[in-house]
Design a protein around this motif. Sequence first.
Motif, PDB file in Angstrom:
ATOM      1  N   GLY A  68       0.814  -1.212   0.000  1.00 50.57           N
ATOM      2  CA  GLY A  68       0.000   0.000   0.000  1.00 50.57           C
ATOM      3  C   GLY A  68       0.842   1.254   0.000  1.00 50.57           C
ATOM      4  O   GLY A  68       0.555   2.227  -0.715  1.00 50.57           O
ATOM      5  N   THR A  69       1.905   1.261   0.788  1.00 46.84           N
ATOM      6  CA  THR A  69       2.825   2.396   0.811  1.00 46.84           C
ATOM      7  C   THR A  69       3.517   2.544  -0.535  1.00 46.84           C
ATOM      8  O   THR A  69       3.740   3.656  -1.024  1.00 46.84           O
ATOM      9  N   PHE A  70       3.857   1.421  -1.154  1.00 44.41           N
ATOM     10  CA  PHE A  70       4.501   1.444  -2.468  1.00 44.41           C
ATOM     11  C   PHE A  70       3.574   2.088  -3.499  1.00 44.41           C
ATOM     12  O   PHE A  70       4.003   2.920  -4.310  1.00 44.41           O
ATOM     13  N   LEU A  71       2.284   1.721  -3.462  1.00 47.78           N
ATOM     14  CA  LEU A  71       1.327   2.299  -4.406  1.00 47.78           C
ATOM     15  C   LEU A  71       1.187   3.803  -4.191  1.00 47.78           C
ATOM     16  O   LEU A  71       1.039   4.569  -5.146  1.00 47.78           O
ATOM     17  N   SER A  72       1.239   4.234  -2.939  1.00 44.67           N
ATOM     18  CA  SER A  72       1.206   5.665  -2.647  1.00 44.67           C
ATOM     19  C   SER A  72       2.433   6.371  -3.228  1.00 44.67           C
ATOM     20  O   SER A  72       2.339   7.493  -3.752  1.00 44.67           O
ATOM     21  N   ALA A  73       3.591   5.716  -3.154  1.00 43.41           N
ATOM     22  CA  ALA A  73       4.817   6.292  -3.712  1.00 43.41           C
ATOM     23  C   ALA A  73       4.714   6.428  -5.226  1.00 43.41           C
ATOM     24  O   ALA A  73       5.158   7.431  -5.803  1.00 43.41           O
ATOM     25  N   VAL A  74       4.118   5.437  -5.868  1.00 44.55           N
ATOM     26  CA  VAL A  74       3.943   5.495  -7.320  1.00 44.55           C
ATOM     27  C   VAL A  74       3.046   6.678  -7.691  1.00 44.55           C
ATOM     28  O   VAL A  74       3.311   7.411  -8.654  1.00 44.55           O
ATOM     29  N   ARG A  75       1.984   6.882  -6.926  1.00 42.93           N
ATOM     30  CA  ARG A  75       1.098   8.023  -7.173  1.00 42.93           C
ATOM     31  C   ARG A  75       1.842   9.342  -6.951  1.00 42.93           C
ATOM     32  O   ARG A  75       1.637  10.314  -7.674  1.00 42.93           O
ATOM     33  N   TRP A  76       2.678   9.381  -5.936  1.00 37.81           N
ATOM     34  CA  TRP A  76       3.456  10.578  -5.629  1.00 37.81           C
ATOM     35  C   TRP A  76       4.408  10.918  -6.774  1.00 37.81           C
ATOM     36  O   TRP A  76       4.553  12.092  -7.149  1.00 37.81           O
ATOM     37  N   LEU A  77       5.044   9.915  -7.360  1.00 38.05           N
ATOM     38  CA  LEU A  77       5.996  10.149  -8.453  1.00 38.05           C
ATOM     39  C   LEU A  77       5.295  10.549  -9.742  1.00 38.05           C
ATOM     40  O   LEU A  77       5.892  11.243 -10.578  1.00 38.05           O
ATOM     41  N   GLY A  78       4.047  10.114  -9.924  1.00 33.91           N
ATOM     42  CA  GLY A  78       3.322  10.470 -11.140  1.00 33.91           C
ATOM     43  C   GLY A  78       4.007   9.929 -12.385  1.00 33.91           C
ATOM     44  O   GLY A  78       4.386   8.760 -12.451  1.00 33.91           O
ATOM     45  N   ASP A  79       4.203  10.804 -13.366  1.00 39.05           N
ATOM     46  CA  ASP A  79       4.836  10.396 -14.627  1.00 39.05           C
ATOM     47  C   ASP A  79       6.351  10.556 -14.599  1.00 39.05           C
ATOM     48  O   ASP A  79       7.010  10.358 -15.627  1.00 39.05           O
ATOM     49  N   ASN A  80       6.918  10.944 -13.461  1.00 41.44           N
ATOM     50  CA  ASN A  80       8.371  11.033 -13.370  1.00 41.44           C
ATOM     51  C   ASN A  80       8.989   9.638 -13.469  1.00 41.44           C
ATOM     52  O   ASN A  80       8.621   8.741 -12.718  1.00 41.44           O
ATOM     53  N   GLN A  81       9.907   9.469 -14.368  1.00 42.65           N
ATOM     54  CA  GLN A  81      10.539   8.168 -14.568  1.00 42.65           C
ATOM     55  C   GLN A  81      11.690   7.996 -13.582  1.00 42.65           C
ATOM     56  O   GLN A  81      12.873   7.935 -13.960  1.00 42.65           O
ATOM     57  N   VAL A  82      11.338   7.907 -12.310  1.00 41.61           N
ATOM     58  CA  VAL A  82      12.307   7.776 -11.229  1.00 41.61           C
ATOM     59  C   VAL A  82      12.381   6.310 -10.808  1.00 41.61           C
ATOM     60  O   VAL A  82      11.357   5.706 -10.484  1.00 41.61           O
ATOM     61  N   PRO A  83      13.555   5.685 -10.800  1.00 42.62           N
ATOM     62  CA  PRO A  83      13.673   4.303 -10.318  1.00 42.62           C
ATOM     63  C   PRO A  83      13.186   4.199  -8.874  1.00 42.62           C
ATOM     64  O   PRO A  83      13.467   5.069  -8.049  1.00 42.62           O
ATOM     65  N   ILE A  84      12.445   3.140  -8.574  1.00 45.63           N
ATOM     66  CA  ILE A  84      11.838   3.007  -7.255  1.00 45.63           C
ATOM     67  C   ILE A  84      12.151   1.629  -6.670  1.00 45.63           C
ATOM     68  O   ILE A  84      12.072   0.611  -7.358  1.00 45.63           O
ATOM     69  N   LEU A  85      12.522   1.628  -5.389  1.00 47.93           N
ATOM     70  CA  LEU A  85      12.870   0.391  -4.681  1.00 47.93           C
ATOM     71  C   LEU A  85      11.952   0.240  -3.480  1.00 47.93           C
ATOM     72  O   LEU A  85      11.781   1.171  -2.693  1.00 47.93           O
ATOM     73  N   GLY A  86      11.381  -0.948  -3.321  1.00 48.11           N
ATOM     74  CA  GLY A  86      10.553  -1.236  -2.169  1.00 48.11           C
ATOM     75  C   GLY A  86      11.310  -2.055  -1.139  1.00 48.11           C
ATOM     76  O   GLY A  86      11.982  -3.032  -1.481  1.00 48.11           O
ATOM     77  N   VAL A  87      11.225  -1.644   0.128  1.00 46.48           N
ATOM     78  CA  VAL A  87      11.806  -2.396   1.240  1.00 46.48           C
ATOM     79  C   VAL A  87      10.660  -2.814   2.142  1.00 46.48           C
ATOM     80  O   VAL A  87       9.972  -1.971   2.725  1.00 46.48           O
ATOM     81  N   LYS A  88      10.438  -4.102   2.247  1.00 52.20           N
ATOM     82  CA  LYS A  88       9.276  -4.629   2.962  1.00 52.20           C
ATOM     83  C   LYS A  88       9.593  -4.862   4.428  1.00 52.20           C
ATOM     84  O   LYS A  88      10.650  -5.386   4.767  1.00 52.20           O
ATOM     85  N   PHE A  89       8.655  -4.499   5.295  1.00 53.27           N
ATOM     86  CA  PHE A  89       8.754  -4.777   6.719  1.00 53.27           C
ATOM     87  C   PHE A  89       7.759  -5.883   7.056  1.00 53.27           C
ATOM     88  O   PHE A  89       6.561  -5.745   6.841  1.00 53.27           O
ATOM     89  N   GLY A  90       8.248  -6.989   7.576  1.00 49.87           N
ATOM     90  CA  GLY A  90       7.391  -8.132   7.870  1.00 49.87           C
ATOM     91  C   GLY A  90       7.505  -9.161   6.771  1.00 49.87           C
ATOM     92  O   GLY A  90       8.601  -9.474   6.301  1.00 49.87           O
ATOM     93  N   GLU A  91       6.344  -9.703   6.348  1.00 53.88           N
ATOM     94  CA  GLU A  91       6.336 -10.714   5.302  1.00 53.88           C
ATOM     95  C   GLU A  91       6.746 -10.094   3.970  1.00 53.88           C
ATOM     96  O   GLU A  91       6.590  -8.903   3.742  1.00 53.88           O
TER      97      GLU A  91
END
Length: 286
Positions: A68-91
């Motif tokens: 869910g946080t990752f999806l929020s980050a994608v919305r925040w970046l919009g159309d900016n072609q910025v490389p994105i890395l997800g770090v998961k807490f828990g499972e």
Amino acid sequence: MPPRTIGLVVKPDPNARQHADALEAWLVEKGCQVVRLSHDAKPGTAPCPSLTPAPKGLFCTVVLGGDGTFLSAVRWLGDNQVPILGVKFGEVGFLAEAAEEQIYTAVATILEGRFVTWPRMRLNVEVRQSERLVANETVFNDVVINKGALARLALITVHINDRYLTDYRADGLILATPTGSTAYSLAAGGPVMQPAVPGILITPICPFTLTNRPLIVSDDSRISIRLAEKSADIMLTFDGQVGMPIDQSHTIVVQKSPVPVQLIALPGRSFFDVLRTKLRWGGSRT
């Protein structure tokens, strides 16, 4: 080399925030600038919530949290072609490339340039009411038509490339990207799609007719959706982040977005590793 600017999106969780504070200090010591966004907002009801867009010139964005946080980050970046890395807490999450204990190793690898990016498809969603555009959203996982708890089954008419497909009488309908095939669509009985597969997944939610099965169409399809009869308590949601009520006066048009999301892939990790771990697949190896 000018200082690199790193985006940092953090789940509203004490553990994630503590790690974010330490990571931010570590990045500053490395000569980086950090732009931090705390994911505190709850899902809203307006199609376009107020969110300050990400600044231009980000070197990459690191997400500390779940999908869910990752999806929020994608919305925040919009159309900016910025490389994105997800770090998961828990499972392990499907959108996370690294686990909690791998934060510094993963980010150091990125700062050294030892990574590649994989473009992941998004969907553009237009909502019109009497030919007037009332919403225009881009989703990374899925767009969902869903009925309320006490509403009757929805009758949903679907056209593909202006040709009639069928009427779905169901609790709802999911249109998902290959990335989104492991989210709500999977829970509704849809297949898992490898992210590189160029297609759009249409999955009915609890269909009344058992012959209405999930369908994969080509990624150049233009999918048009309407409620075929007067309905109440029907919602359209975008990536589970925001939503809006719809009725038979609305037309939803879904097609591939020209701008993908650039996911960071670290060495030695594949989609099938995540799939096997998340779904707890086992078996012997040959």
